[in-house]
Design an enzyme around this catalytic site. Structure first.
Site, PDB file in Angstrom:
ATOM      1  N   ALA A 173       0.810  -1.217   0.000  1.00 55.48           N
ATOM      2  CA  ALA A 173       0.000   0.000   0.000  1.00 55.48           C
ATOM      3  C   ALA A 173       0.843   1.268   0.000  1.00 55.48           C
ATOM      4  CB  ALA A 173      -0.928  -0.002   1.210  1.00 55.48           C
ATOM      5  N   ARG A 176      10.263   7.783  -2.940  1.00 58.00           N
ATOM      6  CA  ARG A 176      11.632   7.947  -3.421  1.00 58.00           C
ATOM      7  C   ARG A 176      11.852   7.366  -4.816  1.00 58.00           C
ATOM      8  NH1 ARG A 176      14.981   5.508   1.251  1.00 58.00           N
ATOM      9  NH2 ARG A 176      12.948   4.746   1.937  1.00 58.00           N
ATOM     10  N   LYS A 223       4.979   1.771  -6.783  1.00 62.77           N
ATOM     11  CA  LYS A 223       6.309   1.171  -6.608  1.00 62.77           C
ATOM     12  C   LYS A 223       6.355  -0.317  -6.938  1.00 62.77           C
ATOM     13  CE  LYS A 223       8.358   0.684  -2.412  1.00 62.77           C
ATOM     14  NZ  LYS A 223       9.210   1.111  -1.287  1.00 62.77           N
ATOM     15  N   THR A 277       2.628  -0.718   9.238  1.00 61.40           N
ATOM     16  CA  THR A 277       2.603  -2.095   8.733  1.00 61.40           C
ATOM     17  C   THR A 277       1.577  -2.962   9.479  1.00 61.40           C
ATOM     18  OG1 THR A 277       4.518  -2.495  10.161  1.00 61.40           O
ATOM     19  CG2 THR A 277       4.963  -2.151   7.830  1.00 61.40           C
ATOM     20  N   GLU A 291      12.022  -0.292  16.717  1.00 51.98           N
ATOM     21  CA  GLU A 291      12.305   0.457  15.490  1.00 51.98           C
ATOM     22  C   GLU A 291      13.441   1.450  15.743  1.00 51.98           C
ATOM     23  OE1 GLU A 291      10.796   0.066  12.261  1.00 51.98           O
ATOM     24  OE2 GLU A 291      10.448  -1.762  13.390  1.00 51.98           O
ATOM     25  N   ASN A 328      15.429  -6.754  11.940  1.00 50.68           N
ATOM     26  CA  ASN A 328      14.208  -7.394  11.456  1.00 50.68           C
ATOM     27  C   ASN A 328      14.166  -7.280   9.929  1.00 50.68           C
ATOM     28  OD1 ASN A 328      11.584  -8.080  10.809  1.00 50.68           O
ATOM     29  ND2 ASN A 328      10.654  -6.280  11.779  1.00 50.68           N
ATOM     30  N   LYS A 367       7.830  -7.836 -41.555  1.00 50.67           N
ATOM     31  CA  LYS A 367       6.736  -7.475 -40.664  1.00 50.67           C
ATOM     32  C   LYS A 367       5.469  -8.231 -41.044  1.00 50.67           C
ATOM     33  CE  LYS A 367       3.486  -4.764 -41.232  1.00 50.67           C
ATOM     34  NZ  LYS A 367       2.598  -3.691 -41.671  1.00 50.67           N
ATOM     35  N   ASN A 379       3.485  -2.226 -49.556  1.00 45.74           N
ATOM     36  CA  ASN A 379       2.264  -2.745 -48.924  1.00 45.74           C
ATOM     37  C   ASN A 379       1.287  -1.659 -48.522  1.00 45.74           C
ATOM     38  OD1 ASN A 379       4.142  -1.835 -47.005  1.00 45.74           O
ATOM     39  ND2 ASN A 379       3.248  -3.094 -45.400  1.00 45.74           N
ATOM     40  N   ARG A 384      10.002  -2.762 -66.727  1.00 47.48           N
ATOM     41  CA  ARG A 384      10.872  -1.590 -66.640  1.00 47.48           C
ATOM     42  C   ARG A 384      11.119  -1.079 -68.058  1.00 47.48           C
ATOM     43  NH1 ARG A 384      15.630  -5.662 -65.600  1.00 47.48           N
ATOM     44  NH2 ARG A 384      16.307  -5.925 -67.734  1.00 47.48           N
TER      45      ARG A 384
HETATM   46  C1  UD1 Z   1       9.828  -2.241   8.401  1.00 46.10           C
HETATM   47  C2  UD1 Z   1       9.837  -2.752   9.822  1.00 46.10           C
HETATM   48  C3  UD1 Z   1      11.268  -2.867  10.330  1.00 46.10           C
HETATM   49  C4  UD1 Z   1      12.078  -3.723   9.384  1.00 46.10           C
HETATM   50  C5  UD1 Z   1      11.983  -3.219   7.960  1.00 46.10           C
HETATM   51  C6  UD1 Z   1      12.635  -4.190   7.030  1.00 46.10           C
HETATM   52  C7  UD1 Z   1       7.807  -1.898  10.806  1.00 46.10           C
HETATM   53  C8  UD1 Z   1       7.195  -0.897  11.708  1.00 46.10           C
HETATM   54  N1  UD1 Z   1       9.101  -1.830  10.661  1.00 46.10           N
HETATM   55  O1  UD1 Z   1      10.335  -0.920   8.432  1.00 46.10           O
HETATM   56  O2  UD1 Z   1      11.287  -3.428  11.619  1.00 46.10           O
HETATM   57  O3  UD1 Z   1      13.435  -3.749   9.814  1.00 46.10           O
HETATM   58  O4  UD1 Z   1      10.601  -3.080   7.584  1.00 46.10           O
HETATM   59  O5  UD1 Z   1      12.586  -3.705   5.727  1.00 46.10           O
HETATM   60  O6  UD1 Z   1       7.116  -2.734  10.287  1.00 46.10           O
HETATM   61  N2  UD1 Z   1       3.249  -0.606   4.127  1.00 46.10           N
HETATM   62  C9  UD1 Z   1       1.900  -0.596   3.890  1.00 46.10           C
HETATM   63  N3  UD1 Z   1       1.110   0.194   4.643  1.00 46.10           N
HETATM   64  C10 UD1 Z   1       1.590   0.980   5.639  1.00 46.10           C
HETATM   65  C11 UD1 Z   1       2.971   0.967   5.872  1.00 46.10           C
HETATM   66  C12 UD1 Z   1       3.780   0.157   5.111  1.00 46.10           C
HETATM   67  O7  UD1 Z   1       1.417  -1.294   2.993  1.00 46.10           O
HETATM   68  O8  UD1 Z   1       0.793   1.653   6.301  1.00 46.10           O
HETATM   69  C13 UD1 Z   1       4.108  -1.449   3.304  1.00 46.10           C
HETATM   70  C14 UD1 Z   1       5.029  -0.602   2.444  1.00 46.10           C
HETATM   71  O9  UD1 Z   1       4.461  -0.417   1.159  1.00 46.10           O
HETATM   72  C15 UD1 Z   1       6.296  -1.455   2.361  1.00 46.10           C
HETATM   73  C16 UD1 Z   1       6.275  -2.277   3.648  1.00 46.10           C
HETATM   74  O10 UD1 Z   1       4.943  -2.211   4.137  1.00 46.10           O
HETATM   75  O11 UD1 Z   1       6.271  -2.331   1.293  1.00 46.10           O
HETATM   76  C17 UD1 Z   1       7.267  -1.791   4.678  1.00 46.10           C
HETATM   77  O12 UD1 Z   1       6.933  -0.499   5.084  1.00 46.10           O
HETATM   78  P1  UD1 Z   1       8.025   0.563   5.465  1.00 46.10           P
HETATM   79  O13 UD1 Z   1       7.334   1.790   5.919  1.00 46.10           O
HETATM   80  O14 UD1 Z   1       9.021   0.715   4.387  1.00 46.10           O
HETATM   81  O15 UD1 Z   1       8.708  -0.119   6.733  1.00 46.10           O
HETATM   82  P2  UD1 Z   1      10.164   0.147   7.219  1.00 46.10           P
HETATM   83  O16 UD1 Z   1      10.250   1.498   7.809  1.00 46.10           O
HETATM   84  O17 UD1 Z   1      11.119  -0.188   6.163  1.00 46.10           O
END
Ligand code: UD1
Ligand code: CA
Length: 452
Positions: A11, A16, A23, A80, A155, A170, A351, A386, A440
């Protein structure tokens, strides 16, 4: 054994990337990142998959419409944990649920299966995959007690200075018992630095609830690298390219310079085929055995038979049959079927045409919208005309025809079997079988004209 389900978080906006495209729809070796993750989930044994969409959700849904996955919508990105909550009823008590991110295409089913074995053998409530990295900034840190037992994930933004030094991080991949996931989510709070519902907070919650939580440490953190920018996309691409090239080399394909060979995920290549530098093999291309492809060639959704030689050329959505040679500098555009033992030489464009077995088109020729028979000789500079500026017409040429150099065949037109066409002719009318056509001006020599 519990059944296996997967939730894929997709989501996030991916700011970036600086892209109009969501993405997870960016491609790595010709396959979108989320497709890679879906395939990994499936090969790990999870048939039932729920993708959580948000930013660009409609587009993601449309792209995945034939993938037999379910969707949950997270309209506001509140973390997440919040994302997984949106999966709702998909989370069943008596299922094991793997959580993936849609932007980590490099994870392998092998690793997921290892996690799953460990999860089930230990009868964990939650298993997470952790890794030791040199630079843990930005990740969740895995905190253990003096006996090395798992305590919690913290975190980076919420970590103390001491916790920030912990290099076990993690990776973001988890396996939950359905009951533990439900309970953990129901107790999540967002009292943290980012005011988000953190999925990894469920680990501590379930642990203090008497559940069993373990982190499985892996050596190679590369698999878990998320793609957040175009630079990271190129890095992921390089890793995947390397994997795919290795796979083909291990299956009996020679790749002279793997750093300059680009093979999409779905391509199939036969034994003893040699790929020279600068080859790009795209989409669902199938290459037979004993072919030599390259240097500098591109095949898109194309089928090559066995023993084909294809150099410095491009083919798109077409087929080229056994022992045919193509190039240098030929362009085979969509919807061509080129037969066996054919020669498509330099600066030849074909083609939407069929070319029969044994036909030679050696140089500087355009064949468009044509049905070309067998054993025909095309003289240098033949053009099927053609297009009348309004409509396209077909040219039909029978077997064993000989076409002199610099001939125009103005379509719609037919040339019967075994006919000859004199060099420099512009053919507008049907040429009957075995006939010589000359169209010709006759040459006139004016004696002494120059001196006069
Ligand atoms: C997350 C983990 C972190 C871990 C890291 C590894 C959490 C809070 N932290 O951090 O511990 O080390 O991944 O890469 O989980 N997403 C959603 N909806 C949201 C938020 C995120 O779908 O509301 C999806 C994002 O699109 C992405 C993924 O979840 O694909 C990770 O989200 P992101 O915000 O990048 O987490 P990190 O800060 O990298
Ligand atoms: Ca991330």
């Amino acid at each position: 054994m519990n059944k296996l389900k997967a939730v894929i978080l997709a989501a996030g906006e991916g700011k970036r990337m600086k892209s109009k495209l969501p993405k997870v729809l960016h491609k790595v070796q010709g396959k979108t990142m989320v497709d890679w993750v879906i395939d990994t989930a499936r090969s790990s044994g999870a048939d039932d998959i729920c993708v959580v969409i948000g930013h660009g959700g409609e587009q993601v849904k449309e792209t995945l419409k034939d993938r037999n996955v379910k969707f949950a919508v997270q309209s506001e990105q509140l973390g997440t944990g919040h994302a997984v909550m949106q999966a709702g009823d998909f989370i069943e008590d008596n299922a094991d649920i793997i959580v993936f991110y849609g932007d980590t295409p490099l994870i392998t089913a092998e690793t997921i299966k290892k996690m799953l074995d460990y999860h089930r053998k230990e009868d964990n409530s939650i298993t997470i995959i952790s890794a030791i990295v040199d630079n843990p900034a930005g990740y969740g840190h895995i905190i253990r007690d003096e006996n090395g037992l798992f305590v919690k994930n913290v975190e980076h933004k919420d970590a103390t200075d001491e916790e920030k030094l912990v290099k076990e991080i993690n990776t973001g991949i988890y396996c939950f018992k359905g009951t533990a996931l439900k309970k953990g989510l129901s107790l999540l709070k967002n009292d943290n630095a980012q005011k988000e519902y953190y999925l990894p907070d469920t680990l501590e919650i379930i642990l203090s609830d008497g559940g069993k939580v373990n982190a499985m440490v892996v050596d190679d953190a590369d698999e878990f690298a998320g793609v957040n920018s175009r630079v990271q996309l190129a890095e992921a691409e390089a890793v995947m390219r390397n994997r795919i090239n290795r796979y083909h080399m291990e299956n009996g394909i020679t790749i002279i310079d793997p750093s300059r060979t680009y093979i999409d995920a779905d391509a199939i290549i036969g034994c003893d085929t040699v790929l020279l530098p600068g080859v790009v093999i795209e989409g669902k291309t199938v290459i037979g055995e004993d072919c030599v492809v390259g240097p500098d060639s591109r095949l898109t959704d194309t089928k090559l038979g066995n023993g084909v030689k294809f150099q410095y050329s491009t083919a798109i959505e077409s087929s080229v049959d056994d022992n045919t040679t193509v190039g240098p500098y030929a362009y085979i555009r969509p919807n061509c079927a080129i037969g066996k033992n054919v020669k498509i030489g330099d600066f030849v464009e074909v083609k939407n045409s069929n070319v029969g077995d044994g036909t030679k088109v050696s140089h500087l020729t355009y064949i468009g919208d044509s049905d070309v028979g067998e054993r025909i000789n095309f003289g240098c500079g033949t053009v099927t005309v053609n297009y009348d500026g309004n409509k396209k017409f077909r040219t039909v040429i029978g077997d064993d025809v000989f076409i002199g150099c610099n001939t125009n065949l103005v379509a719609p037109v037919k040339v019967g079997k075994g006919a000859y066409i004199a060099a420099g002719s512009t053919i507008t009318d049907e040429v009957p079988e075995n006939c010589l056509a000359i169209a010709r001006e006759r040459q006139i020599n004016k004696t002494g004209w120059v001196k006069k």
